[in-house]
Design a protein around this motif. Structure first.
Motif, PDB file in Angstrom:
ATOM      1  N   TYR A   1       4.794  -6.344  -3.176  1.00 19.40           N
ATOM      2  CA  TYR A   1       3.524  -6.556  -3.873  1.00 19.40           C
ATOM      3  C   TYR A   1       3.610  -7.782  -4.783  1.00 19.40           C
TER       4      TYR A   1
ATOM      5  N   ARG B   1      -7.180  -2.551  -3.510  1.00 16.68           N
ATOM      6  CA  ARG B   1      -6.161  -2.738  -2.463  1.00 16.68           C
ATOM      7  C   ARG B   1      -6.236  -1.677  -1.377  1.00 16.68           C
ATOM      8  N   ALA B   2      -6.828  -0.534  -1.692  1.00 16.52           N
ATOM      9  CA  ALA B   2      -6.989   0.490  -0.645  1.00 16.52           C
ATOM     10  C   ALA B   2      -8.015   0.055   0.408  1.00 16.52           C
TER      11      ALA B   2
ATOM     12  N   MET C   1       0.348  -6.070 -13.079  1.00 18.39           N
ATOM     13  CA  MET C   1      -0.230  -5.347 -11.938  1.00 18.39           C
ATOM     14  C   MET C   1       0.860  -4.694 -11.096  1.00 18.39           C
ATOM     15  N   VAL C   2       1.985  -5.390 -10.963  1.00 16.16           N
ATOM     16  CA  VAL C   2       3.097  -4.814 -10.194  1.00 16.16           C
ATOM     17  C   VAL C   2       3.615  -3.558 -10.903  1.00 16.16           C
ATOM     18  N   ASP C   3       3.730  -3.629 -12.247  1.00 19.26           N
ATOM     19  CA  ASP C   3       4.164  -2.446 -13.018  1.00 19.26           C
ATOM     20  C   ASP C   3       3.207  -1.272 -12.809  1.00 19.26           C
ATOM     21  N   ASP C   4       1.941  -1.594 -12.787  1.00 23.31           N
ATOM     22  CA  ASP C   4       0.887  -0.571 -12.717  1.00 23.31           C
ATOM     23  C   ASP C   4       0.701  -0.002 -11.309  1.00 23.31           C
ATOM     24  N   MET C   5       1.248  -0.710 -10.308  1.00 22.47           N
ATOM     25  CA  MET C   5       0.936  -0.384  -8.908  1.00 22.47           C
ATOM     26  C   MET C   5       1.469   0.985  -8.469  1.00 22.47           C
ATOM     27  N   GLN C   6       0.598   1.728  -7.792  1.00 24.92           N
ATOM     28  CA  GLN C   6       0.965   3.016  -7.190  1.00 24.92           C
ATOM     29  C   GLN C   6       0.600   2.953  -5.704  1.00 24.92           C
ATOM     30  N   PRO C   7       1.246   3.767  -4.871  1.00 22.84           N
ATOM     31  CA  PRO C   7       0.841   3.772  -3.451  1.00 22.84           C
ATOM     32  C   PRO C   7      -0.627   4.198  -3.319  1.00 22.84           C
ATOM     33  N   VAL C   8      -1.293   3.634  -2.315  1.00 20.42           N
ATOM     34  CA  VAL C   8      -2.698   4.014  -2.063  1.00 20.42           C
ATOM     35  C   VAL C   8      -2.851   4.372  -0.587  1.00 20.42           C
ATOM     36  N   ALA C   9      -3.815   5.231  -0.317  1.00 22.55           N
ATOM     37  CA  ALA C   9      -4.137   5.549   1.087  1.00 22.55           C
ATOM     38  C   ALA C   9      -5.158   4.530   1.562  1.00 22.55           C
ATOM     39  N   PRO C  10      -4.791   3.683   2.533  1.00 26.11           N
ATOM     40  CA  PRO C  10      -5.742   2.651   2.975  1.00 26.11           C
ATOM     41  C   PRO C  10      -6.982   3.251   3.646  1.00 26.11           C
ATOM     42  N   LEU C  11      -8.094   2.546   3.492  1.00 25.61           N
ATOM     43  CA  LEU C  11      -9.346   2.989   4.115  1.00 25.61           C
ATOM     44  C   LEU C  11      -9.335   2.585   5.589  1.00 25.61           C
TER      45      LEU C  11
ATOM     46  N   HIS D   1      -6.120  -6.011  -6.774  1.00 23.92           N
ATOM     47  CA  HIS D   1      -5.355  -4.864  -7.295  1.00 23.92           C
ATOM     48  C   HIS D   1      -6.226  -3.597  -7.303  1.00 23.92           C
TER      49      HIS D   1
ATOM     50  N   LYS E   1       6.977  -2.353  -4.573  1.00 24.94           N
ATOM     51  CA  LYS E   1       6.621  -3.249  -5.684  1.00 24.94           C
ATOM     52  C   LYS E   1       7.103  -4.680  -5.450  1.00 24.94           C
TER      53      LYS E   1
ATOM     54  N   GLN F   1       0.826  -1.217   0.000  1.00 27.17           N
ATOM     55  CA  GLN F   1       0.000   0.000   0.000  1.00 27.17           C
ATOM     56  C   GLN F   1       0.860   1.268   0.000  1.00 27.17           C
ATOM     57  N   THR F   2       2.078   1.135   0.497  1.00 28.45           N
ATOM     58  CA  THR F   2       2.955   2.315   0.488  1.00 28.45           C
ATOM     59  C   THR F   2       3.777   2.406  -0.799  1.00 28.45           C
ATOM     60  N   GLY F   3       3.620   1.406  -1.701  1.00 29.67           N
ATOM     61  CA  GLY F   3       4.290   1.481  -2.995  1.00 29.67           C
ATOM     62  C   GLY F   3       5.464   0.537  -3.156  1.00 29.67           C
TER      63      GLY F   3
END
Lengths: 176, 213
Positions: free
Chosen positions: A23, A62-63, B12-22, A59, A20, A16-18
């Motif tokens: 992940y 994931r948030a 998906m790993v390439d596309d992944m960006q950090p997210v703010a968890p709910l 994916h 890879k 979640q913090t990026g």
């Protein structure tokens, strides 16, 4: 399983913090976990498709994983949601073989798996509902065949599938 | 693992960006802020009933608005948590809250029938107005919860939508309760609880539609 849960939760928090790398490992481990999870209730040729659907959902959503809560129950809830969705869509007559490697399953089974398993959900259905869904939606028989095999009328089969799927939708987060 | 799965994972790993968890705390704070906006709107447009906060109202006034507030809090708490699914998570609390609130209209109807005064319920000249104001006051909470749930992954959209609607209706009605000077059982039990029922139905059938994923 406790260590697996802790490891996966830590990797998800890192993802979640990026991170890879975390992940990539998390998705690989989740893929293997999901394949085991679906083995008893999904015909083998469909498992890959279902695992991919869940991975894409993981994916996209994931948030929605709350780092304060355990990871596997979150993954299992998404897996169940996609599975019920899959049961609604799938009506295949040519893929009926279930890969039942119970030796492998039993050796890895533990309390968490048991609590979140698909079998638990089926256990909450009536016998007629479970039979109707099993025969038509999982094994791929026609409604007429299912009626013949189960001794239920064709109308009863349809009603039991409809009510059973509705009930499964409401049971996705239930552990007991 | 199949090659397709590995290819999918790589993409998906390439596309992944950090997210703010709910985090549930953020959700509850969001609902509290939305409910406060509703209450502020009531205060600015209709004013507050001084009898209510001076302690001049009938006991049923405080009981009914307190029950609405508790139900709104319980339904909001569950709706917020439903954005982050998990096998083993229970959402039974609000159902007991709804059952608790349903006692009010039942008591009003039984009481009116016993007294032979059902007209007091049906011919309330301010009933529809109160209900409409409460529904307007509930809109900020309904929007906040819908947006929150859409960001999340509710695995029972019907139930999540219903709880969002019930929460919004209850908090909106409690907010408008600060302004309404009518403190009879018949008025509060029917016209101040109807927004909860309407919210639940709208949530179950309309909000749920936008929560599927």
């Amino acid at each position: 399983m406790k260590s697996e849960e802790a490891t996966l939760a830590r990797m998800m928090r890192a993802a979640q913090t990026g991170d890879k790398r975390a992940y990539a490992v998390l998705l690989s481990e989740s893929s293997a976990w999901l394949a085991r999870y679906y083995r008893r209730r999904v015909p083998a040729p469909q498992i890959d498709d279902l695992v991919q659907e869940v991975l894409m959902a993981v994916h996209a959503k994931r948030a929605s994983y709350d780092p304060a809560r355990p990871f596997l129950p979150w993954l299992a809830a998404i897996a169940r949601y996609r599975w019920v969705d899959h049961l609604r869509k799938v009506y295949r007559a040519d893929e009926t073989e279930l890969f039942d490697d119970s030796a492998v399953q039993d050796s890895e089974e533990d309390v968490v798996i048991a609590r979140v398993s698909l079998e638990r959900m089926f256990g909450a259905l009536s016998d007629n509902q479970a039979t109707a869904i099993e025969l038509v939606k999982i094994e791929g028989h026609s409604v007429r065949d299912a009626a013949h095999k189960s001794g239920q009328s064709e109308s009863a089969i349809k009603v039991n599938i409809h009510r059973g799927l509705k009930k499964l939708s409401a049971l996705i987060e239930k552990a007991e | 693992m199949s090659r397709v799965n590995q290819t999918l994972i790589d993409s998906m790993v390439d596309d992944m960006q950090p997210v703010a968890p709910l985090r549930a705390n953020y959700g509850w704070a969001l609902v509290a802020a939305a409910a406060a906006i509703g209450a502020l709107g009531v205060w600015l447009t209709a004013g507050l009933w001084r009898g209510g906060y001076r302690g001049d109202a009938e006991a049923i006034f405080y009981a009914a608005n307190g029950m609405l507030l508790v139900l709104g809090a319980a339904a909001s708490a569950s709706a917020v948590v439903m954005a982050s699914p998990g096998v083993g998570t229970r959402h039974d609390g609000p159902r007991w809250g709804m059952a608790m609130l349903a006692v009010l209209p039942l008591a009003a109807v039984v009481s009116a029938l016993a007294k032979g005064s059902t007209g007091a319920i049906l011919n309330d000249p301010y009933g529809l107005e109160c209900m409409a104001h409460a529904l307007v006051a509930s809109s900020a909470t309904a929007i906040a919860l819908t947006l929150w749930l859409r960001r999340g992954a509710p695995v029972n959209p019907r139930n999540a939508g219903m709880l969002a609607g019930v929460a919004a209706g209850a908090l909106g009605s409690a907010a408008y309760g600060l302004s309404c000077p009518i403190d009879t059982l018949e008025h509060l039990a029917i016209w101040h609880t109807l927004p909860v029922l309407i919210g639940g139905v709208v949530g179950r059938y309309a909000i749920a539609r936008v929560l599927s994923w």
